[in-house]
Enzyme design. Structure first.
Site, PDB file in Angstrom:
ATOM      1  N   ASN A   9       1.179  -0.791  -0.034  1.00 55.51           N
ATOM      2  CA  ASN A   9      -0.025   0.017   0.106  1.00 55.51           C
ATOM      3  C   ASN A   9       0.812   1.140   0.034  1.00 55.51           C
ATOM      4  OD1 ASN A   9      -2.270   1.689   0.634  1.00 55.51           O
ATOM      5  ND2 ASN A   9      -2.585   1.718   2.702  1.00 55.51           N
ATOM      6  N   TRP A  10       1.000   1.967  -1.184  1.00 59.76           N
ATOM      7  CA  TRP A  10       1.681   2.619  -1.175  1.00 59.76           C
ATOM      8  C   TRP A  10       1.172   4.792  -0.608  1.00 59.76           C
ATOM      9  CZ3 TRP A  10       3.891   2.891  -7.132  1.00 59.76           C
ATOM     10  CH2 TRP A  10       4.831   1.618  -6.617  1.00 59.76           C
ATOM     11  N   LYS A  11      -0.167   4.019  -0.158  1.00 58.37           N
ATOM     12  CA  LYS A  11      -0.243   5.145   0.618  1.00 58.37           C
ATOM     13  C   LYS A  11      -0.217   6.893  -0.270  1.00 58.37           C
ATOM     14  CE  LYS A  11      -0.051   3.297   4.658  1.00 58.37           C
ATOM     15  NZ  LYS A  11      -0.331   3.896   6.232  1.00 58.37           N
ATOM     16  N   HIS A  94      -9.619   1.418   4.538  1.00 61.07           N
ATOM     17  CA  HIS A  94      -8.344   0.926   4.949  1.00 61.07           C
ATOM     18  C   HIS A  94      -8.461   2.078   5.768  1.00 61.07           C
ATOM     19  CE1 HIS A  94      -4.195   2.638   6.116  1.00 61.07           C
ATOM     20  NE2 HIS A  94      -3.884   1.217   5.668  1.00 61.07           N
ATOM     21  N   GLU A  96      -7.237   4.351   7.784  1.00 60.24           N
ATOM     22  CA  GLU A  96      -6.566   5.960   7.921  1.00 60.24           C
ATOM     23  C   GLU A  96      -8.168   6.138   6.819  1.00 60.24           C
ATOM     24  OE1 GLU A  96      -2.839   5.151   5.029  1.00 60.24           O
ATOM     25  OE2 GLU A  96      -1.989   5.083   7.611  1.00 60.24           O
ATOM     26  N   GLU A 166      -5.934  -5.493  10.504  1.00 61.83           N
ATOM     27  CA  GLU A 166      -4.915  -4.208  10.269  1.00 61.83           C
ATOM     28  C   GLU A 166      -5.079  -3.569  11.858  1.00 61.83           C
ATOM     29  OE1 GLU A 166      -2.128  -3.151   7.192  1.00 61.83           O
ATOM     30  OE2 GLU A 166      -4.167  -1.678   7.232  1.00 61.83           O
ATOM     31  N   GLY A 172       2.209   2.294  10.768  1.00 65.78           N
ATOM     32  CA  GLY A 172       3.565   3.046  10.239  1.00 65.78           C
ATOM     33  C   GLY A 172       3.620   3.960  11.670  1.00 65.78           C
ATOM     34  N   SER A 212       2.973  -2.322  10.256  1.00 66.52           N
ATOM     35  CA  SER A 212       4.837  -2.109  10.288  1.00 66.52           C
ATOM     36  C   SER A 212       5.572  -3.879  10.278  1.00 66.52           C
ATOM     37  CB  SER A 212       5.270  -2.390  12.386  1.00 66.52           C
ATOM     38  OG  SER A 212       4.217  -0.459  12.055  1.00 66.52           O
ATOM     39  N   GLY A 233       2.865  -1.077   4.268  1.00 63.29           N
ATOM     40  CA  GLY A 233       2.845   0.228   3.762  1.00 63.29           C
ATOM     41  C   GLY A 233       4.348   0.464   4.001  1.00 63.29           C
ATOM     42  N   GLY A 234       5.093   1.128   4.595  1.00 61.61           N
ATOM     43  CA  GLY A 234       6.367   1.536   4.344  1.00 61.61           C
ATOM     44  C   GLY A 234       7.142   0.744   3.936  1.00 61.61           C
TER      45      GLY A 234
HETATM   46  C1  PEP Z   1      -0.798   0.194   5.501  1.00 57.52           C
HETATM   47  O1  PEP Z   1      -0.362   1.464   5.486  1.00 57.52           O
HETATM   48  O2  PEP Z   1      -1.892  -0.745   5.544  1.00 57.52           O
HETATM   49  C2  PEP Z   1       0.292  -0.418   6.903  1.00 57.52           C
HETATM   50  C3  PEP Z   1      -0.083  -1.398   7.634  1.00 57.52           C
HETATM   51  O3  PEP Z   1       1.472   0.164   7.167  1.00 57.52           O
HETATM   52  P1  PEP Z   1       2.640  -0.005   7.568  1.00 57.52           P
HETATM   53  O4  PEP Z   1       2.842  -1.388   7.352  1.00 57.52           O
HETATM   54  O5  PEP Z   1       3.659   1.278   7.138  1.00 57.52           O
HETATM   55  O6  PEP Z   1       2.218  -0.217   8.667  1.00 57.52           O
END
Ligand code: PEP
Length: 249
Positions: A9-11, A94, A96, A166, A172, A212, A233-234
């Site tokens: 997930n590049w956001k 998601h 967010e 999640e 994050g 994470s 994500g990251g």
């Molecule tokens: C996400 O954006 O769904 C996520 C899990 O981010 P991260 O891996 O950065 O915690």
């Protein structure tokens, strides 16, 4: 046997040239037989990524869609439009989007149904806030969000849904859920799906962990009985790290 799935997930990161540079790096590398690999990119990158990754095992996903096909919804993009581009997956609900764009369980459900209408595979996110976890409400929150998302979804469709558990406090933050804890919650989510669809359908639904995840911890999660991959994500932003995640699955 459920096929593992790693989804990045590049956001709101990466311009088109940056996305194309990533695609060139992962071609032939983030491609492991027996593992599904998906990059969920900003809308602006999707046509270029679909073209660049054509013929590879790396699929392209969006991070949202509107539940209507078209209409006076300024700034929105529909499933019809995503399908036309060659996009195959879409992240729905998601945390967010739930937090900053007021997405309710009802909206999430409408989006899931819209994804199926257009042949897109939904990656449906569920998970609790820190205060909900501390109040012992993790399972209740996940049950309500999961069953809400699957309202009106047939058994034939249900087996195609990817659920991403999640915990919001782990996204994050660098604070990941332990693999045992994540497996317990994911097992509970699977039980709820078994209650609705029966064990055979529930056993076929893929449920990812997200929060994470990185190359250094992906294997711990993948060793768990109920965890079928990760939404990342990251650590999905760098080609080398993304390749290691797909290899680790
Ligand atoms: C996400 O954006 O769904 C996520 C899990 O981010 P991260 O891996 O950065 O915690």
């Amino acid at each position: 046997m459920r096929k593992p799935i790693i989804a990045g997930n590049w956001k709101m990161f990466k311009t088109v040239p940056e996305a194309l540079a990533f695609a060139a790096e992962v071609k032939g590398k983030a491609e492991v037989d027996g593992v599904d690999s998906v990059i969920c990119a900003p809308f602006t990158n999707l046509p270029a990524l679909v073209e660049a990754l054509k013929g590879t095992q790396v699929k392209v996903g969006a991070q949202n869609l509107h539940f209507e096909d078209n209409g006076a919804f300024t700034g929105e993009i529909s499933g019809l439009m995503l399908k036309e581009l060659g996009v195959e997956y879409v992240i729905i609900g998601h945390s967010e989007r739930r937090a900053y764009f007021a997405e309710t369980d009802e909206i999430v459900n409408k989006k899931v149904l819209a994804a199926f209408k257009h042949g897109l595979t939904p990656i449906v996110c569920v998970g609790e806030k820190l205060e909900e976890r501390e109040a012992g409400q993790t399972k209740d929150v996940c049950r309500v969000q999961t069953l809400g998302a699957f309202e009106g979804v047939s058994a034939e469709q249900a087996v195609q849904v990817v659920v991403a558990y999640e915990p919001i406090w782990a996204i994050g933050t660098g604070k990941s859920s332990t693999a045992d804890d994540a497996n317990e919650v994911i097992g509970y989510i699977r039980e709820q799906l078994a209650g609705k669809y029966g064990a055979a359908v529930a056993d076929a639904i893929r449920i990812q962990y997200g929060g994470s995840v990185k190359p250094g911890n992906i294997r711990e999660y993948m060793q768990q009985s109920h965890i079928d991959g990760a939404l990342v994500g990251g650590a999905s932003l760098e080609p080398a790290s993304y390749i290691q995640l797909v290899e680790g699955a």
